[in-house]
Scaffold this active site. Structure first.
Site, PDB file in Angstrom:
ATOM      1  N   GLN A  18       0.647  -1.292   0.031  1.00 35.20           N
ATOM      2  CA  GLN A  18       0.302   0.168   0.301  1.00 35.20           C
ATOM      3  C   GLN A  18       1.026   1.365  -0.299  1.00 35.20           C
ATOM      4  O   GLN A  18      -0.098   2.382   0.103  1.00 35.20           O
ATOM      5  CB  GLN A  18      -0.944  -0.040   0.849  1.00 35.20           C
ATOM      6  CG  GLN A  18      -2.258  -1.114   0.523  1.00 35.20           C
ATOM      7  CD  GLN A  18      -3.159  -0.983   1.897  1.00 35.20           C
ATOM      8  OE1 GLN A  18      -3.118  -2.172   3.556  1.00 35.20           O
ATOM      9  NE2 GLN A  18      -4.003  -0.496   2.487  1.00 35.20           N
ATOM     10  N   HIS A 112       0.937  -9.610   4.764  1.00 33.99           N
ATOM     11  CA  HIS A 112      -0.301  -8.191   4.830  1.00 33.99           C
ATOM     12  C   HIS A 112      -0.678  -7.891   2.934  1.00 33.99           C
ATOM     13  O   HIS A 112      -0.689  -8.090   2.221  1.00 33.99           O
ATOM     14  CB  HIS A 112       0.315  -6.665   4.674  1.00 33.99           C
ATOM     15  CG  HIS A 112      -0.579  -6.169   5.446  1.00 33.99           C
ATOM     16  ND1 HIS A 112      -0.757  -5.350   6.355  1.00 33.99           N
ATOM     17  CD2 HIS A 112      -1.680  -5.722   4.796  1.00 33.99           C
ATOM     18  CE1 HIS A 112      -2.177  -4.522   6.699  1.00 33.99           C
ATOM     19  NE2 HIS A 112      -2.741  -5.209   5.447  1.00 33.99           N
ATOM     20  N   ASN A 156      -1.240 -10.878   8.423  1.00 32.26           N
ATOM     21  CA  ASN A 156      -2.869 -10.185   8.570  1.00 32.26           C
ATOM     22  C   ASN A 156      -3.942 -10.470   7.711  1.00 32.26           C
ATOM     23  O   ASN A 156      -4.742 -11.040   7.269  1.00 32.26           O
ATOM     24  CB  ASN A 156      -2.453  -8.418   7.504  1.00 32.26           C
ATOM     25  CG  ASN A 156      -3.063  -7.527   7.737  1.00 32.26           C
ATOM     26  OD1 ASN A 156      -2.966  -7.337   8.897  1.00 32.26           O
ATOM     27  ND2 ASN A 156      -4.259  -7.760   7.101  1.00 32.26           N
ATOM     28  N   GLU A 157      -4.597 -10.075   8.753  1.00 30.00           N
ATOM     29  CA  GLU A 157      -5.886 -10.661   9.170  1.00 30.00           C
ATOM     30  C   GLU A 157      -6.289 -12.000   8.226  1.00 30.00           C
ATOM     31  O   GLU A 157      -6.942 -12.099   7.134  1.00 30.00           O
ATOM     32  CB  GLU A 157      -6.869  -9.476   8.098  1.00 30.00           C
ATOM     33  CG  GLU A 157      -7.127  -8.224   8.611  1.00 30.00           C
ATOM     34  CD  GLU A 157      -7.555  -6.431   8.335  1.00 30.00           C
ATOM     35  OE1 GLU A 157      -7.974  -6.785   7.147  1.00 30.00           O
ATOM     36  OE2 GLU A 157      -8.234  -6.130   8.762  1.00 30.00           O
TER      37      GLU A 157
END
Ligand code: BGC
Length: 422
Positions: A18, A112, A156-157
């Site tokens: 990101q 991620h 992540n998540e």
């Protein structure tokens, strides 16, 4: 005014894809280029954090924060299966050292959302080979950087794929699902698909239905994710036993109206409880909360009439964080670190109000004796919100993408003040 003690980890988070720019060997990059895909724009240079990380970490430090959560990009470190890049290893070594030299605790995430293209070609997050591949990468990271790391989030998540499956099912059932997934995914586009997109995927990944991380997951895929986490945890502990290991989960504050109890219970089991066995050996859980979801007898209800919505179209609800912390602490007995919590808004005053309310909630939890060890706001920088592109502004620091000039927002300093005495 000081709200937390010196040992408390107070910082902000980013994810490699990101912010870094030009993550060209990843599946996300490949999907962004697809003319029929669901990405509203490609990530391009992102916010060039790959070259500007020093400036960004210094801004965080100068504001008074003491922790930086960021991710290492697997596709950069291992561009081809089993081949590790020395150059990229040195890059991340410099980032970690820079944090250390400036008194910032690096909280590193190994995965991620984005994955190397080669992994997806092998079946991605539905393949039985993925846990071993992930464990090999984790071992490499621990060997290379272990001495400088105290906290590693493996995935992540981890529950994101299951959440996407649930929302997809709800859309099929004609239910209200807009804003119900805590990430920038264009759900309707994602599901619509098209023969052209299938062709583009086939070309990029050798399959028309690539099992990328941010896509609907089967129960088998969910087990693969759990196995990958457990295998990586083992690798990390073998090479660097002092590292505290956990993963992160996307956790809504699941509430219900009368009649919705059963469905709400099922939602929470899917989002959290069924992962308890695999998390039992973890040192910490990374809690990621952005809003609440209210469940009625038929499932999620629309946002309450007149509710303030964020740019992501979910409800402004900073008190959700403390509710989630209290709820997870009943069943998970390791430490808790808020690895993400934030708001996408163009009004920085609302961001300040949001983080003030959310961190007050964290403080109350600590006062009640909950082991909450840190809070990382999402995000340090305005960045690439996946399929929703650059329109969502979560950052404590704004970025002019034409010039890549950074402008710290007042919220950055408001957060930093929570560790100061004056
Ligand atoms: C993800 C981030 C994302 C953020 C805001 C989380 O789901 O971990 O990558 O940008 O939410 O949507």
């Amino acid at each position: 005014m000081r709200r937390f003690s010196e040992e408390f980890l107070l910082g902000a988070a980013t994810a490699a894809h990101q912010v870094e720019g030009n993550n060209t060997l990843s599946d996300t990059w490949a999907q962004e280029q697809m003319p029929h895909g669901s990405y509203s724009e490609p990530s391009g240079d992102a916010v060039d954090h790959y070259h500007r990380y020093k400036e960004d970490i210094l801004l965080l430090k100068e504001a008074g924060l003491n922790a930086y959560r960021f991710s290492i990009e697997w596709a950069r470190i291992e561009p081809e299966e089993g081949e590790f890049s020395e150059e990229e290893t040195e890059h991340y070594r410099s980032v970690i050292r820079f944090c250390r030299d400036h008194g910032i605790e690096p909280i590193v995430t190994l995965h991620h959302f984005s994955s190397p293209v080669w992994l997806i070609r092998k079946g991605g997050w539905e393949a039985d080979t993925t846990p071993d591949d992930f464990a090999r990468y984790a071992a490499y990271i621990a060997e290379q950087f272990g001495d400088d790391l105290n906290y590693v989030c493996t995935i992540n998540e981890a529950n994101m794929g299951i959440q996407i499956s649930t929302v997809a099912r709800q859309i099929f059932q004609q239910m209200v699902a807009v804003g119900k997934v805590q990430v920038g995914v264009n759900m309707e586009d994602l599901m619509r698909g098209s023969p052209e997109l299938a062709r583009e995927n086939l070309e990029a990944f050798g399959t028309d239905r690539p099992a990328v991380f941010v896509s609907a997951r089967t129960t088998h895929g969910d087990e693969i994710v759990m196995k990958a986490h457990a295998a990586a945890r083992e690798s990390l502990r073998k090479a660097a036993p002092h590292i505290k290991v956990g993963w992160t989960l996307s956790l809504h504050d699941v509430q219900c109206v009368p009649g919705g109890e059963e469905k709400a219970q099922a939602e929470w089991a899917e989002e959290f409880t069924h992962y308890l066995p695999v998390m039992a050996d973890d040192d910490f859980l990374g809690v990621q909360n952005y809003s609440r979801t209210i469940i009625g007898p038929d499932g999620p209800l629309p946002n309450p009439e007149g509710a303030e919505l964020t740019q992501m179209e979910y409800e402004y609800y900073p008190q959700g964080l403390e509710n989630v912390l209290r709820r997870v602490a009943k069943d998970f007995h390791g430490d808790l670190i808020v690895t993400e919590n934030g708001i996408a808004t163009s009004d920085d005053k609302r961001r300040i109000a949001f983080l003030d309310r959310a961190t007050q909630g964290v403080k109350s939890c600590i006062e009640e004796g909950l082991p909450v060890k840190g809070y990382c706001y999402w995000s340090l920088l305005d960045n690439y919100e996946w399929q929703k592109g650059y329109g969502m502004t979560f950052g404590l620091i704004g970025v002019n993408r034409a010039t890549q000039v950074r402008t710290a927002k007042p919220s950055l300093y408001a957060l930093g003040r929570l560790l100061r005495d004056d």
